[in-house]
Design an enzyme around this catalytic site. Structure first.
Site, PDB file in Angstrom:
ATOM      1  N   CYS A  41       0.822  -1.199   0.000  1.00  0.00           N
ATOM      2  CA  CYS A  41       0.000   0.000   0.000  1.00  0.00           C
ATOM      3  C   CYS A  41       0.866   1.265   0.000  1.00  0.00           C
ATOM      4  O   CYS A  41       1.448   1.595  -1.032  1.00  0.00           O
ATOM      5  CB  CYS A  41      -0.996  -0.042   1.151  1.00  0.00           C
ATOM      6  SG  CYS A  41      -2.419   1.021   0.829  1.00  0.00           S
ATOM      7  N   HIS A  77      -3.460  -4.877   0.479  1.00  0.00           N
ATOM      8  CA  HIS A  77      -2.877  -5.416   1.709  1.00  0.00           C
ATOM      9  C   HIS A  77      -2.914  -6.947   1.711  1.00  0.00           C
ATOM     10  O   HIS A  77      -3.834  -7.541   2.273  1.00  0.00           O
ATOM     11  CB  HIS A  77      -3.642  -4.892   2.928  1.00  0.00           C
ATOM     12  CG  HIS A  77      -3.431  -3.443   3.182  1.00  0.00           C
ATOM     13  ND1 HIS A  77      -2.397  -2.950   3.940  1.00  0.00           N
ATOM     14  CD2 HIS A  77      -4.121  -2.357   2.752  1.00  0.00           C
ATOM     15  CE1 HIS A  77      -2.452  -1.629   3.986  1.00  0.00           C
ATOM     16  NE2 HIS A  77      -3.500  -1.253   3.263  1.00  0.00           N
ATOM     17  N   GLU A 135      -1.286  -8.904   3.409  1.00  0.00           N
ATOM     18  CA  GLU A 135      -1.073  -9.477   4.754  1.00  0.00           C
ATOM     19  C   GLU A 135      -2.373  -9.937   5.408  1.00  0.00           C
ATOM     20  O   GLU A 135      -2.360 -10.760   6.303  1.00  0.00           O
ATOM     21  CB  GLU A 135      -0.335  -8.475   5.656  1.00  0.00           C
ATOM     22  CG  GLU A 135      -1.105  -7.225   6.073  1.00  0.00           C
ATOM     23  CD  GLU A 135      -0.985  -6.058   5.089  1.00  0.00           C
ATOM     24  OE1 GLU A 135      -0.699  -6.322   3.897  1.00  0.00           O
ATOM     25  OE2 GLU A 135      -1.194  -4.903   5.499  1.00  0.00           O
TER      26      GLU A 135
HETATM   27  N1  GLN Z   1      -1.934   6.798   2.931  1.00  0.00           N
HETATM   28  C1  GLN Z   1      -2.012   6.060   1.717  1.00  0.00           C
HETATM   29  C2  GLN Z   1      -3.363   6.187   1.044  1.00  0.00           C
HETATM   30  O1  GLN Z   1      -4.310   6.564   1.683  1.00  0.00           O
HETATM   31  C3  GLN Z   1      -1.674   4.589   1.960  1.00  0.00           C
HETATM   32  C4  GLN Z   1      -2.688   3.889   2.772  1.00  0.00           C
HETATM   33  C5  GLN Z   1      -2.204   2.580   3.342  1.00  0.00           C
HETATM   34  O2  GLN Z   1      -1.009   2.293   3.338  1.00  0.00           O
HETATM   35  N2  GLN Z   1      -3.109   1.781   3.849  1.00  0.00           N
HETATM   36  O3  GLN Z   1      -3.501   5.895  -0.112  1.00  0.00           O
END
Ligand code: GLN
Length: 538
Positions: A381, A507, A509
């Site tokens: 992400c 994600h 994970e």
């Molecule tokens: N802050 C970034 C976004 O909102 C990444 C978000 C995250 O890593 N979950 O796109």
């Protein structure tokens, strides 16, 4: 249908969620269809708006629910599919009751905690029972017995158990038996008092799971049994697991908890066959290989903040018969001391998700170090956005390239707000959330690792790669290996010519289990292992 209610006493952080999850493992392996749910007494509608210091990680489900991290344990320890319905907070309960009140559903009545709030809580247990049609529902009540805010939940489960009968519902209380060093003794008084507190409310636990740092022994078990009014064999000892949380189901099996639960609930099932689980533990405890990898984050002192990431790394290790030592690196320390000093000698670098500006430059330096030194890199992400910014600045020479999340005035906004986010102002539950499909490019490393062309992964973000820069990136050798089906949203990137440099906007994970390690983590640890062997040939 049978119901197990898990409460906690004396102190928080006893691993109640893990205990519930481990019981789930055992019951599932007895052939029972189960589900798990968590009740959280706080007033937030969900934990999505809390920071990791308050709450640890926010765990995201397929349906986009932002939930308590215990649901992560439930999904890792069992094969149940969880959704929004599996995590209930006081905030949700009050919101529902107040909406009903405004609609006039209670017309003429005074709306009260008892029965309106407690009924609503019971409806949720009924709803989950109806929806899942499973054999056993395990419900964990967050917080500690004695907390004012937890009382409606305890009252609700007391009434619920009375309604379905004690052949169908049992209470399991997870409590703490501290060791007092000066006295050289384990003390049972806090447990007695916490059980007394429960009995005051009308709940008599059927099983007491006693968390302790050393074995209780016969005498203390007898004492707890007599003073807490719980049969001797229902006083369960749960010492700290020696190496891994995945040992817990085996420990509870040795204590015959699952047998006892089945007896109390009149469930006639064969014993759990845990041989596959034992093999996982073997690989965890005595791996053939070892690697050290870095997780570069901003809440590094807080293990719970990146819980699923750490777990998925461990699963990637199991898949490679490889023990993984995780070096938790504070991103700001890289800003202070440099990437070389903080990361040298490590066989892999992982940059997890995150929000806010602190530590961003350190993470960018970490990605640069990984790219230039050909150290395996996995970006999750924010970790993908970081790799993109780094490439823009240092390869494409786009000075001060950035994400508009961190610098709204950047001359090169390579990461920008998603179109669908532009009109959104309220913060709760409004990100791009949950399971979304992604198409992988033929012949990409991602495609090889997944062994599939279409994957489904969980998301939680507001920002995306800015497609205006796509050509420039591709010309310089940056590969976009995964796209949303409409081809608009970059979901995965990789760096051909690098042994393993992969990042994703989602994600992974959240979908890894010890017996089903996620392909990206399996690939990452495999690459880290190869990197270690190449540096130190046998
Ligand atoms: N802050 C970034 C976004 O909102 C990444 C978000 C995250 O890593 N979950 O796109």
């Amino acid at each position: 249908m049978k119901f197990i209610f898990v409460t906690g006493g004396v102190v928080s952080s006893l691993g109640k969620g893990l205990t519930a999850a481990a019981l789930g493992t055992l019951l599932e392996n007895r052939g029972l269809k189960i589900t798990l749910q968590k009740f959280d007494p706080y007033l937030n509608v969900d934990p999505g708006t809390m920071n990791p210091y308050q709450h640890g990680e926010v765990y995201v489900l397929d349906d986009g629910a932002e939930t308590d991290l215990d649901l992560g344990h439930y999904e890792r320890f069992t094969h149940v599919k969880l959704g929004r319905i599996n995590n209930l907070t006081s905030g949700q309960v009050y919101q529902t009751v107040l909406d009903k009140e405004r609609r006039g559903d209670y017309l003429g009545k005074t709306v009260q905690v008892i029965p309106h709030i407690t009924d609503e809580i019971q409806h949720r247990i009924d709803a989950i029972a109806d929806q899942t049609k499973c054999d056993v529902v395990i419900t964990e009540i967050g917080g500690t017995t004695g907390d004012i805010e937890g009382l409606p939940f305890l009252e609700a489960i007391r009434e619920f158990a009375l309604r379905v009968g004690y052949n169908n519902a049992i209470f399991m209380h997870v409590t703490y038996v501290p060791f007092i060093k000066a006295a050289g003794e384990l003390k049972t008084k806090p447990t007695q008092q916490s059980v007394a507190k429960l009995r005051e409310i009308g709940i008599t636990p059927h099983i007491l799971v006693c968390r302790c740092e050393m074995p209780l022994g016969r005498e203390l078990r007898e004492k707890i049994s007599i003073f807490c009014n719980v049969p001797y064999e229902a006083v369960i000892e749960e010492t700290d697991v020696e190496h891994s949380i995945y040992e817990l189901p085996l420990m509870l099996q040795r204590e015959r908890v699952d047998e006892l639960v089945c007896r109390l609930l009149h469930l006639d099932t064969p014993p759990a066959d845990m041989s596959h689980w034992q093999e996982i533990i073997r690989k965890l405890l005595a791996p053939r290989h070892r690697v050290r990898i870095a997780v570069v984050g901003k809440y590094i002192e807080l293990h719970d903040a990146y819980k699923s990431v750490y777990e998925a790394i461990t699963h990637g290790g199991v898949a490679n018969d490889c023990g993984v030592e995780i070096e938790k690196v504070e991103a700001e320390a890289i800003e202070k001391f440099g990437a070389e000093k903080m990361l040298k000698g490590l066989a892999g670098i992982l940059v997890p998700g995150g929000f806010g500006e602190r530590g961003i430059e350190g993470k960018i330096q970490a990605a640069r170090y990984a790219r230039e030194n050909k150290v395996p890199y996995l970006g999750l992400c924010l970790g993908m956005q970081i790799a993109t910014i780094e490439f823009a600045r240092n390869v494409l020479k786009l000075d001060n390239a950035h994400s508009t999340e961190f610098n709204a005035a950047t001359p090169h906004p390579v990461i920008v707000l998603l179109d669908e986010q532009k009109q959104i102002t309220s913060k709760g539950g409004t990100m791009r959330l949950g399971r979304q499909p992604c198409q992988l490019s033929v012949g990409s490393q991602a495609n090889r690792l997944y062994g599939a062309f279409v994957i489904n992964e969980r998301h939680r973000h507001r920002y995306e790669f800015n497609n205006e820069y796509r050509d420039a990136f591709e010309k310089a050798g940056f590969r976009f290996s995964g796209w949303s089906p409409d081809g608009k949203l970059a979901e995965m990137i990789e760096m051909p010519g690098h042994p393993f440099f992969l990042a994703c906007q989602f994600h992974p994970e959240f979908q890894s289990k010890p017996d089903q390690p996620h392909p990206l983590f399996k690939g990452f640890i495999g690459a880290a292992n190869a990197y270690t062997n190449q540096k130190t040939p046998r």
